[in-house]
Design an enzyme around this catalytic site. Structure first.
Site, PDB file in Angstrom:
ATOM      1  N   SER A 126      -3.849   2.701  14.474  1.00  0.00           N
ATOM      2  CA  SER A 126      -2.506   2.181  14.707  1.00  0.00           C
ATOM      3  C   SER A 126      -2.435   1.514  16.083  1.00  0.00           C
ATOM      4  CB  SER A 126      -1.479   3.306  14.540  1.00  0.00           C
ATOM      5  OG  SER A 126      -0.173   2.810  14.558  1.00  0.00           O
ATOM      6  N   HIS A 168      -0.848  -0.740   9.751  1.00  0.00           N
ATOM      7  CA  HIS A 168       0.138  -0.335   8.728  1.00  0.00           C
ATOM      8  C   HIS A 168       0.498  -1.577   7.895  1.00  0.00           C
ATOM      9  CE1 HIS A 168       0.778   3.491  10.897  1.00  0.00           C
ATOM     10  NE2 HIS A 168       0.816   2.764  11.999  1.00  0.00           N
ATOM     11  N   GLU A 195      -3.142   1.307   6.039  1.00  0.00           N
ATOM     12  CA  GLU A 195      -3.266   2.722   6.394  1.00  0.00           C
ATOM     13  C   GLU A 195      -4.468   3.351   5.680  1.00  0.00           C
ATOM     14  OE1 GLU A 195       0.505   4.501   5.532  1.00  0.00           O
ATOM     15  OE2 GLU A 195       1.541   3.438   7.159  1.00  0.00           O
TER      16      GLU A 195
END
Length: 261
Positions: A126, A168, A195
């Site tokens: 992330s 994401h 993800e």
């Protein structure tokens, strides 16, 4: 020299495919792992989460550092941990928090020098992945992603040159955001990672795709119409000629040719 960009929310309890690949790129369970949680506002929770992950994978030497100031990033004890590490893993959170704490510090210099020398595997999930590229997306309203100036970008760590990483990706419908980033910087390759998925950059410049999702590559070098320069900030821009490639686990993408390999 291996860089692993993870799209976030990687499996930490089941097969843990992505984390297993991180270790496999180094010395397996014998790897000395340093997890850096600077990006998160909940460091204790992140510490426990990653200690548990690597304990499950049989790693005996896992140190978690929450480097929350530039003074700490220049500390001797932090430097010693990083000098000893085989793997540095950057957690998720806010990528600006991470780069503000570490960019241009002794700690980051050690990480970058070991990476360049081929003695360190760097992984980030992330925010930790977003910070790896030279150009870093740091915010923006998703509903305005196709408007000029509405995707916020700044300098990242520069471990990956000529690219910008978003995370994401499919889950948060971030393709328009990546179109904006690439249209604004047409020579830059956009890389969008889902993800529980990782793009593993090998020494030969090829990325291996690992995990349960996909990685999307947006190449803007062949844009033949783009009015980004002509519209005002906040106006929707138009562009034609993006080349979009989406690959799942087992796929490979050559960053030099910008084609699947």
């Amino acid at each position: 020299m291996t860089l692993i960009a993870i799209g976030g929310a990687e499996d930490k309890e089941g097969s843990m495919t992505v984390h297993r690949r991180v270790l496999a790129e180094s010395r397996g369970a014998e790897s000395r792992v340093c997890v850096i949680t600077s990006a998160t506002a909940e460091p204790e929770a992140a510490k426990k989460r990653y200690e548990d992950v690597y304990a499950k994978l049989g790693v005996a030497d896992c140190t978690v550092l929450h480097i929350d100031s530039r003074a700490m990033a220049n500390d001797d004890a932090v430097a010693a941990v990083l000098q000893n590490a085989d793997v540095v893993f950057f957690s998720g959170g806010d990528q600006m928090r991470l780069t503000q704490a570490m960019a241009g510090t002794r700690a980051f210099d050690i990480v970058a020098n070991k990476y360049a020398a081929g003695t360190l595997v760097i992984a980030g999930t992330s925010a930790g992945a977003a910070a790896a590229s030279a150009l870093m997306i740091c915010g923006g309203d998703p509903d305005k992603a196709m408007q000029k100036g509405e995707v916020q970008m700044t300098a990242g760590f520069g471990l990956l040159q000529g690219a910008v990483i978003d995370t994401h990706f499919s889950e948060r419908n971030r393709l328009p955001r990546l179109f904006n980033a690439v249209a604004s910087h047409p020579a830059t390759l956009g890389i969008g990672v889902d993800e529980d998925t990782a793009a593993v950059l090998r020494k030969d410049g090829v990325m291996d795709i690992v995990g349960s999702g996909t990685v999307t590559f947006v190449d803007g070098r062949q844009l033949h119409r783009c009015n980004m320069a002509d519209v005002e900030r906040g106006e929707v821009f138009e562009a034609e000629g993006f080349h979009v490639t989406r690959l799942s686990a087992g796929g490979r993408y050559d960053l030099k040719s910008r084609k699947p390999s």
